[in-house]
Each structure stands twice: as structure tokens, then as C-alpha cells.
Design a protein around this motif. Structure first.
Motif, PDB file in Angstrom:
ATOM      1  N   UNK A 185       0.589  -1.550   0.271  1.00 34.37           N
ATOM      2  CA  UNK A 185       0.022   0.015   0.027  1.00 34.37           C
ATOM      3  C   UNK A 185       1.467   1.032   0.359  1.00 34.37           C
ATOM      4  N   UNK A 186       0.420   2.287  -0.423  1.00 31.89           N
ATOM      5  CA  UNK A 186       1.226   3.800  -0.681  1.00 31.89           C
ATOM      6  C   UNK A 186      -0.316   4.629  -0.883  1.00 31.89           C
ATOM      7  N   UNK A 187       0.480   5.527   0.306  1.00 32.47           N
ATOM      8  CA  UNK A 187      -0.770   7.245  -0.431  1.00 32.47           C
ATOM      9  C   UNK A 187      -1.276   7.051  -1.334  1.00 32.47           C
ATOM     10  N   UNK A 188      -2.241   7.114  -0.913  1.00 33.63           N
ATOM     11  CA  UNK A 188      -2.906   8.134  -2.595  1.00 33.63           C
ATOM     12  C   UNK A 188      -2.684   9.059  -3.228  1.00 33.63           C
ATOM     13  N   UNK A 189      -2.874   8.749  -4.878  1.00 33.97           N
ATOM     14  CA  UNK A 189      -2.287  10.166  -5.392  1.00 33.97           C
ATOM     15  C   UNK A 189      -3.131  11.708  -5.054  1.00 33.97           C
ATOM     16  N   UNK A 190      -4.422  11.522  -4.611  1.00 32.12           N
ATOM     17  CA  UNK A 190      -5.087  12.711  -4.318  1.00 32.12           C
ATOM     18  C   UNK A 190      -5.406  11.976  -3.244  1.00 32.12           C
ATOM     19  N   UNK A 191      -4.862  13.228  -1.767  1.00 30.55           N
ATOM     20  CA  UNK A 191      -5.146  12.485  -0.444  1.00 30.55           C
ATOM     21  C   UNK A 191      -7.181  12.849  -0.443  1.00 30.55           C
TER      22      UNK A 191
END
Length: 425
Positions: A185-191
Motif C-alpha cells: 500500500x502507498x498513499x493515494x495520488x490525491x488525498x
């Protein structure tokens, strides 16, 4: 309404747990109560005051979160237990800011992250109400009511994305590494998502609560002041990213309940049923309950005994045993408590007069770190805020005197449990 979700908590050292209760019981947690409000005396800045430590006295100081002026406020908690808020700016053009707690400074000083501008739906000048709640993923979801059309707009933190990556590992029994592909998992491109309109209009006020699955249920009142309808809109799955994951607005008031005389309050009971209470027919408290935990269907309406005066407001929370406690305010400022004693039989203590409120106004109730409840009363005439508390967890006695948090100036506020309190010296 308590915003608590029955999740694992950190217990206060030496806290009392009733015999046989599991450690997942939602009380005796390491938290402190905090008030967030908009202060007329400080140029409409958001201010905060809190207990100095869990179960401790309040600081008595109203400190500004930042130097921006606001008009509408909603409060809640992040996935990791930090206090958060969403607010409409007092500006032209207006916008919505999201603000959450930053790590404490040296010595435990409270700090706040800079506002994140969430914008507004195109064509809207603002919201008349904002509510926020954590969903089944622990992500914050925000709801705004458009005062012009009665539409409800929705915005949420986007979930993490799943990405493919490669890693070198050495298999058991081998000395040579091999390359493997894994998903992480990785942070979303748009929060944050865009603002999404939930289909429907003609709504005025709303309450957002978690069911036993932590899915969100919205309880809303219609905008007809002469016959205020009540509607429910519930999430149908754990992760909802578009309007197809909602039931749509279903009207639940009827001739048995009467239309709403107050904003409904919603709370979970020990068996995992979500309960809705409101001032209904004959200006008395009525109740409906999910037909089964996590379901989107509701029981018939019941009257929760009677108070010998017209009731104007009711608020709910659960106590140290997980049972529901109601606090009702009557037209003469009489304050009445009712304690659920057996959830299976739906038996109650009956209404007990516990005092006289200082004024009518915005109300809230939540539990302290040891499970004792505090009831907060806004004052419409002065914009003050006062509170009283149970003398002990589960007690039917309440403090005789009111503690003042603000003499004046606080025209809107929210009560939250800060799960990241400063360390006690």
C-alpha cells in the motif's frame, strides 16, 4: 451523541473493569475531553480548551487554533486518534478547511497542522452545517448541508492505493537472492475525493453515526419547520467511494413517532444495535432501533416513558457498561436523565430530574477516561458553555453545580475525546 466506535483502546492504569467485561469495552481509555468552538470574542477564530490530563480539570483557557475566521464547524478524530475538524471560512468566497492535531511540542504543548483547503462544490456559497466521522476504514468522511436546496454533499479521504514493487529475498536453504514481485500500500495520488452530492434535497440538519460494522449512517431532518420529517441514509458496504454504496434517503417517521421536534441523536447499545432517539409525538422522547446489528432496516417506534413537561431536546451516549444514557431538556429548563438497565428487555430506569439547565442551546454528552459521563449545555442568550458530570462511572448522581467553560462568545462547538493527551508529569 458519542462518536465512539467499539475498537481496542489503551486502558488507564488501574482502571476498573466490571467482572466479565471484555477489554474491547469502550470506556476507561487514555483520553481527555476537549471542546472546539468558534469564538465571537476572538474574531470568529476556532478555539480549544481541554482537560489537562485524562479525568483531570479543564485548563480554563480558550486558545486559538489559527488566525482564520470561520462560521460553521464540525469535529471528529483521525484514524490514529488525533483531534480533527472541518470548518467553513468567514470569507468571500468561502471555502472549507480541514485541520488536525500536529505532534505535541516539547513539554506537551498543543499544536495544530496548517489548514488543508477542501474547497466547496461548484456554485455553492457555503454550508449551514458540517459533520464528520471516521468510516469502516478509519478514514475521515465529511458531510455538508447546502442551506439553499437542502442537499447533502459528501467528501472523504481517499484510501491508500496498491502498487507493485520488486524486492530481493533469500529463500530458505539458499544463499542466492531472488527477485519477487509484491503488492504494497502507498498513499493515494490525491488525498481527498471531490465533493459528491448524495441524491435528494429538502434536508436541514443531520447526525452521522457508526453502526457495529463502523459503516456510516446519516440521520437527517427535513426542512419543513411545521412537520419535520426524519430520513436515514446508510452505507451498505465497508468501503464506499460513490453514491451506489448508500441506501438513499428513507423516511422513518410515522404517525406513531410524530415528526421531529429536535435533531435526532444516534448511539450504539451493548448488543450492537444502532438506536435513534428524538423529541416526537406529544413533545416526548421516542426511539427506534435497527432490526439487527448492522442492518439498514428499523423497528417500530417506542416511547421512552414520559416527562411531565414538553421536551425540547435530547442527547444520548453510552455509559461505562455500554448501556445507553439519555439526557433530555424540557421547556422549563428541567434536565432529566434516563438509564438503560436491560438492553434485551429494553427496560429503563425512568426519567430522573437531575437539575436545571442554565439556558437552552447546543448540547453534547460524552464519557471521560474513567467512563463517567459529562453533559455539556450551550447558552443561546450569552453563547456560553457549561457542563455537569456523573459523580462516578455508572452513577445516577450528577454534580450539583455547573462548571463554566466559556462565559460567552461560543456560538457553536463540538466535544471530542483526544486520544493523544499530553503525558502526565
Amino acid at each position: 451523541m458519542s462518536d465512539a466506535v467499539r475498537t481496542e483502546i489503551e486502558l488507564v492504569e488501574g482502571a476498573f473493569l466490571p467482572s466479565g467485561e471484555p477489554v474491547l469495552t469502550p470506556f476507561a481509555e487514555l483520553s481527555r475531553l476537549m471542546l472546539l468552538g468558534i469564538d465571537l470574542n476572538q474574531d470568529n477564530h476556532i478555539v480549544w480548551t481541554a482537560q489537562n490530563f485524562p479525568n483531570g480539570p479543564w485548563s480554563g483557557t480558550l486558545s486559538a487554533v489559527n488566525d482564520t475566521a470561520y462560521l460553521v464547524l464540525g469535529t471528529g478524530l483521525t484514524m490514529d486518534g488525533r483531534v480533527a475538524m472541518a470548518a467553513v471560512t468567514d470569507a468571500s468566497p468561502a471555502t472549507v478547511h480541514y485541520i488536525d492535531e500536529a505532534p505535541q511540542a516539547a513539554g506537551g504543548a498543543q499544536r495544530w497542522n496548517a489548514p488543508v483547503d477542501l474547497g466547496l462544490p461548484e456554485g455553492l456559497e457555503g454550508f449551514v452545517q458540517i459533520a464528520m466521522q471516521r468510516d469502516a476504514d478509519g478514514r475521515i468522511e465529511i458531510f455538508g448541508v447546502d442551506g439553499a436546496t437542502g442537499s447533502v454533499w459528501w467528501k472523504y479521504q481517499n484510501p491508500d492505493k496498491i502498487v507493485d514493487t520488486t524486492e530481493e529475498v533469500i529463500p530458505p536453504g539458499s544463499r542466492e537472492p531472488i527477485t519477487v514481485h509484491v503488492k504494497v500500500s502507498a498513499p493515494p495520488d490525491t488525498p481527498w475525493s471531490d465533493w459528491i452530492q448524495l441524491p435528494g434535497s429538502g434536508l436541514a440538519r443531520l447526525t452521522v453515526a457508526n453502526d457495529i460494522n463502523s459503516r456510516l449512517t446519516i440521520v437527517a431532518t427535513g426542512d419543513n419547520p411545521d412537520a419535520t420529517e426524519v430520513y436515514v441514509n446508510a452505507q451498505t458496504q465497508d468501503r464506499v467511494l460513490d453514491t451506489s454504496g448508500w441506501t438513499g434517503w428513507t423516511r422513518i417517521d410515522n404517525s406513531d413517532s410524530g415528526t421531529a421536534g429536535s435533531v435526532p441523536t444516534a448511539v450504539l447499545d451493548p448488543e450492537g444495535f444502532l438506536n435513534i432517539f428524538m423529541v416526537g409525538i406529544d413533545s416526548q422522547i421516542v426511539q427506534t432501533r435497527q432490526t439487527d446489528p448492522g442492518k439498514t432496516s428499523w423497528s417500530g417506534w417506542h416511547q421512552v416513558s414520559r416527562i411531565n413537561a414538553a421536551v425540547v431536546n435530547v442527547v444520548s451516549a453510552f455509559d461505562n457498561s455500554g448501556n445507553i444514557v439519555l439526557m433530555a431538556l424540557d421547556e422549563n429548563l428541567g434536565l432529566h436523565a434516563n438509564y438503560q438497565t436491560d438492553v434485551q428487555r429494553q427496560t429503563w430506569s425512568g426519567w430522573q430530574n437531575v437539575g436545571t439547565a442554565p439556558d437552552f442551546g447546543l448540547v453534547a454528552m460524552d464519557y471521560n477516561a474513567d467512563g463517567a459521563l459529562s453533559y455539556f449545555q450551550g447558552e443561546t442568550k450569552t453563547n456560553g458553555v457549561k457542563f455537569i458530570s456523573q459523580m462516578a462511572p455508572g452513577s445516577t448522581h450528577w454534580s450539583a453545580g455547573w462548571t463554566t467553560l466559556a462565559d460567552n462568545g461560543i456560538f457553536t462547538y463540538g466535544i471530542v475525546r483526544d486520544l493523544t493527551p499530553p503525558e502526565q508529569e
